[in-house]
Design an enzyme around this catalytic site. Structure first.
Site, PDB file in Angstrom:
ATOM      1  CE  LYS A  87      -4.287   1.431   2.507  1.00 58.74           C
ATOM      2  NZ  LYS A  87      -4.882   0.835   3.721  1.00 58.74           N
TER       3      LYS A  87
HETATM    4  O1  G3P Z   1      -8.783   2.122   4.644  1.00 58.05           O
HETATM    5  C1  G3P Z   1      -8.842   3.563   4.832  1.00 58.05           C
HETATM    6  C2  G3P Z   1      -9.341   3.575   6.133  1.00 58.05           C
HETATM    7  O2  G3P Z   1      -9.012   2.694   7.255  1.00 58.05           O
HETATM    8  C3  G3P Z   1      -9.676   4.940   6.631  1.00 58.05           C
HETATM    9  O3  G3P Z   1     -11.021   4.954   7.174  1.00 58.05           O
HETATM   10  O4  G3P Z   1     -12.500   5.703   8.970  1.00 58.05           O
HETATM   11  O5  G3P Z   1     -10.154   6.380   9.187  1.00 58.05           O
HETATM   12  O6  G3P Z   1     -11.471   7.238   7.589  1.00 58.05           O
HETATM   13  P1  G3P Z   1     -11.345   6.106   8.383  1.00 58.05           P
END
Ligand code: G3P
Length: 224
Positions: A87
Site C-alpha cells: 500500500k
Molecule cells: O482504508 C482507509 C480507512 O482505514 C480510513 O478509514 O474511517 O479512518 O476514514 P477512516
C-alpha cells in the site's frame, strides 16, 4: 464486488472470514497501532498471521515517503507472503514507486486518494487497486460516492485495469451505494458489514414463522 475488512484486529478478521464472504484485508499504520503492534518484527509477524487466516489480498502499508525507501520497504513487505499487496500513498515518490512495483511484478494499492485526477495517476502508474477514502470526503462536505461513480466511469472509458477499492466506509449504506456506483471492492470495518444483515421485517417475519411452526408441531403431536 469483493469484500475486504479494514482492520488489523485478528478476532474481527476471523469473524468476517467465518461468515464466508471475506475476500481480503486492508490495514494502515493507524489500525496497526490500535492493536498495539510495535516494531518491525512484530509488524511483519502480524501481516503473516493475517495472510494465514485469510485466503485473499492483504494490504500492508509502507511508512516511507521517498521512492528508494518505499521500494526497499515494499520489497520486504511483499516477501512476507504471496498475498501481500504493498500500500503506497498518493504522493509524487509514491507514483514513481507504483510504476517500479508494477514493472517488477509486485501488487500495489494506491492509498489516500481523494480526487479523480489522483485516481487517473494511480492507474497510469499501474496500481492494482486505488483507494478513494469516501467517509473522509463526506466529512469534508463533498460526496464520496459521487467520486466512486466518476472514477468508475473514467476507468471504463479509458480501459484502465486498476480496481476501485472504496475505503473509509462508515455505514452499511456506504457499501450499498459503492456497489451501485461500480466499485470493484469495498474495504470496511466489521460493523457496517454486519449491518447489511439487519432489517426489522426479517426479525419480525422470522419470529412469526417460528411461532407458527411451533403451533404446527403442537397440533400434530395432539392429533396423534
Ligand atoms: O482504508 C482507509 C480507512 O482505514 C480510513 O478509514 O474511517 O479512518 O476514514 P477512516
Amino acid at each position: 464486488m469483493k469484500f475486504f475488512i479494514d482492520t488489523a484486529n485478528l478476532a474481527q478478521i476471523k469473524e468476517a472470514h467465518d461468515l464466508g464472504i471475506l475476500d481480503g484485508v486492508t490495514t494502515n499504520p493507524s489500525l496497526m497501532a490500535k492493536e498495539g503492534i510495535k516494531g518491525e518484527d512484530a509488524v511483519m509477524q502480524h501481516y503473516l498471521t493475517i495472510c494465514e487466516l485469510v485466503d485473499g489480498d492483504v494490504s500492508a502499508e509502507v511508512l516511507s515517503t521517498s521512492v528508494d525507501e518505499i521500494i526497499e520497504e515494499g520489497k520486504k513487505l511483499a516477501a512476507i507472503h504471496p498475498n501481500i499487496v504493498v500500500k503506497v500513498p498518493m504522493i509524487k515518490d509514491g507514483v514513481k514507486a507504483l510504476k517500479w512495483f508494477s514493472d517488477n511484478g509486485i501488487k500495489t494499492n494506491c492509498t489516500l486518494v481523494f480526487s479523480a485526477g489522483q485516481a487517473i495517476l494511480a492507474a497510469k502508474a499501474g496500481a492494482n487497486y486505488v483507494s478513494p477514502f469516501i467517509g473522509r470526503i463526506d466529512d469534508s462536505n463533498w460526496d464520496g460516492v459521487e467520486l466512486i461513480k466518476q472514477i468508475a466511469q473514467i476507468y471504463k472509458i479509458q480501459g484502465y485495469k486498476t480496481e476501485i477499492l472504496s475505503a473509509s466506509i462508515r455505514s452499511p449504506l456506504h457499501i450499498v451505494k459503492c456497489a451501485e456506483a461500480g466499485s470493484d471492492v469495498i474495504t470496511s470495518p466489521l460493523e457496517p458489514i454486519l449491518g447489511l444483515l439487519k432489517h426489522p421485517l426479517t426479525d419480525l417475519g422470522l419470529a412469526k414463522f417460528l411461532e407458527d411452526a411451533k403451533k404446527m408441531r403442537t397440533e400434530l403431536a395432539t392429533a396423534k
